[in-house]
Design a protein around this motif. Structure first.
Motif, mmCIF file in Angstrom:
data_model
loop_
_atom_site.group_PDB
_atom_site.id
_atom_site.type_symbol
_atom_site.label_atom_id
_atom_site.label_comp_id
_atom_site.label_asym_id
_atom_site.label_seq_id
_atom_site.Cartn_x
_atom_site.Cartn_y
_atom_site.Cartn_z
ATOM 1 N N ARG A 1 -4.805 -1.106 1.331
ATOM 2 C CA ARG A 1 -5.977 -1.596 0.611
ATOM 3 C C ARG A 1 -6.194 -3.070 0.925
ATOM 4 O O ARG A 1 -7.324 -3.553 0.960
ATOM 5 N N TYR A 2 -5.105 -3.782 1.146
ATOM 6 C CA TYR A 2 -5.165 -5.218 1.459
ATOM 7 C C TYR A 2 -4.495 -5.434 2.819
ATOM 8 O O TYR A 2 -3.314 -5.751 2.880
ATOM 9 N N SER B 1 1.910 2.436 -2.713
ATOM 10 C CA SER B 1 1.327 3.598 -2.028
ATOM 11 C C SER B 1 2.207 4.044 -0.866
ATOM 12 O O SER B 1 2.343 5.250 -0.598
ATOM 13 N N GLN C 1 0.898 5.485 -9.848
ATOM 14 C CA GLN C 1 0.469 6.182 -8.629
ATOM 15 C C GLN C 1 1.164 7.534 -8.498
ATOM 16 O O GLN C 1 0.536 8.526 -8.100
ATOM 17 N N ASP D 1 0.295 -3.043 -4.817
ATOM 18 C CA ASP D 1 -0.343 -1.720 -4.793
ATOM 19 C C ASP D 1 -0.138 -1.038 -3.446
ATOM 20 O O ASP D 1 0.036 0.194 -3.380
ATOM 21 N N ASP D 2 -0.152 -1.812 -2.360
ATOM 22 C CA ASP D 2 0.101 -1.226 -1.044
ATOM 23 C C ASP D 2 1.570 -0.835 -0.898
ATOM 24 O O ASP D 2 1.887 0.207 -0.306
ATOM 25 N N GLN E 1 -2.181 3.682 4.765
ATOM 26 C CA GLN E 1 -3.383 2.871 4.897
ATOM 27 C C GLN E 1 -3.363 1.793 3.820
ATOM 28 O O GLN E 1 -3.132 2.082 2.647
#
Length: 305
Positions: free
Chosen positions: A292-293, A212, A21, A208-209, A290
């Motif tokens: 994703r999950y 980010s 990322q 992944d969150d 924000q």
């Protein structure tokens, strides 16, 4: 603005999601690993890969000096193998040292080279203060009655990083690629029971969150403490049966608290009966994060489909 970012612990479960990322955003990433065998992995992710021993001050100092980063991200842990919640401090022994000695080494190296910003991994899954409501903000302390070495290590990390003007990211319990394989195996074997009423809350976050949110903290030079968790803190009697269903397993067994205490240990009993979840409102508001999950319900189902 493109930055030189030093990710200590880049080959870990979160590091492997974070490095790509950062690279995708145009940053120049140096990522470390304790194992030379993982250098190729980090290079394939787009980073300049370096072997570094986070518990060796000279190794840390040399790696940081050569990279000359503008920000250091501390993701060093040593959590692997079958979860051993009964002997939590023994299971976390090296991680505890990385959160104390390793943090001190990184901060010393940052000061020596003039790195202005540090972002460090902390933890917020069930370990909020065990009084009042079931969901805690950054204004609420972590459980002050917890005296184990793991809790002491987290307190040390948070204190010194905040004092240095950095950002502490209190990640919820991780799930995602490679993060919960051992737990899911226990669930499938029905070796992960609900303790007592199972009313203790936990907070989760997909890797992944978490990554980010970390990118945002790096780019915005965030300071202070942030809870990096999903939108749905939940009690064990909800998330554990759901995890079992998603994994194609039978419902988890239930055992009384009096039996769980000698079998599973104090930490497991506390987590499942008294644990507190956490609010992500500050991270959303101040970082513009924000997810994703937004819920573990969606994430568990997608990861284990």
């Amino acid at each position: 603005m493109v930055m030189r970012v030093f990710v200590a612990g880049g080959a870990g479960a979160l590091g492997r999601r974070l490095v790509p990322q950062l690279v995708a955003r145009g940053h120049q990433v140096t990522a470390t690993t304790r194992s030379a065998a993982k250098l190729g992995l980090l290079e394939r992710l787009g980073a300049e890969a370096v072997v570094m021993d986070g518990l060796d001050a000279a190794s840390v100092g040399e790696a940081v000096a050569q990279a000359r980063p503008e920000v250091i991200v501390h993701e060093m842990t040593a959590i692997s193998g079958k979860p051993d919640i009964k002997h939590f401090d023994r299971w976390f022994a090296t991680t505890n040292r990385l959160r104390t000695e390793g943090t001190d080494h990184l901060l010393a190296a940052a000061e020596a080279v003039g790195v202005p910003h540090v972002v460090a991994q902390s933890y917020a899954a069930w370990n909020g203060i065990r009084q009042g409501g079931w969901v805690k903000t950054e204004e609420d302390p972590l459980d002050p009655t917890s005296t184990g070495k793991a809790a002491e290590a987290i307190r040390h990390l948070e204190e010194v990083v905040v004092k240095a003007g950095g950002a502490v990211l209190r990640y919820g319990a991780f799930y995602g690629p490679g993060a919960t394989d051992d737990q899911v195996e226990l669930v499938r074997k029905r070796q992960y029971p609900v303790v007592g009423h199972g009313g203790g809350y936990s907070s989760w976050v997909h890797l992944d969150d978490a990554a980010s949110a970390t990118v945002l903290a790096v780019e915005q030079k965030a300071r202070g403490v942030f809870n990096i968790v999903d939108d749905e803190p939940a009690p064990a009697n909800q998330w554990l049966p759901y995890l079992a269903a998603c994994a194609g397993a039978k419902p988890p067994m239930r055992i009384p608290t009096w039996l769980a205490r000698p079998l599973a240990g104090k930490t497991a009993v506390t987590m499942m009966t008294e644990g507190r979840g956490f609010s992500n409102a500050k991270a959303k508001r101040e970082l513009g994060w924000q997810l994703r999950y937004p819920s573990w319900r969606q994430g568990f189902k997608e990861e284990l489909a």
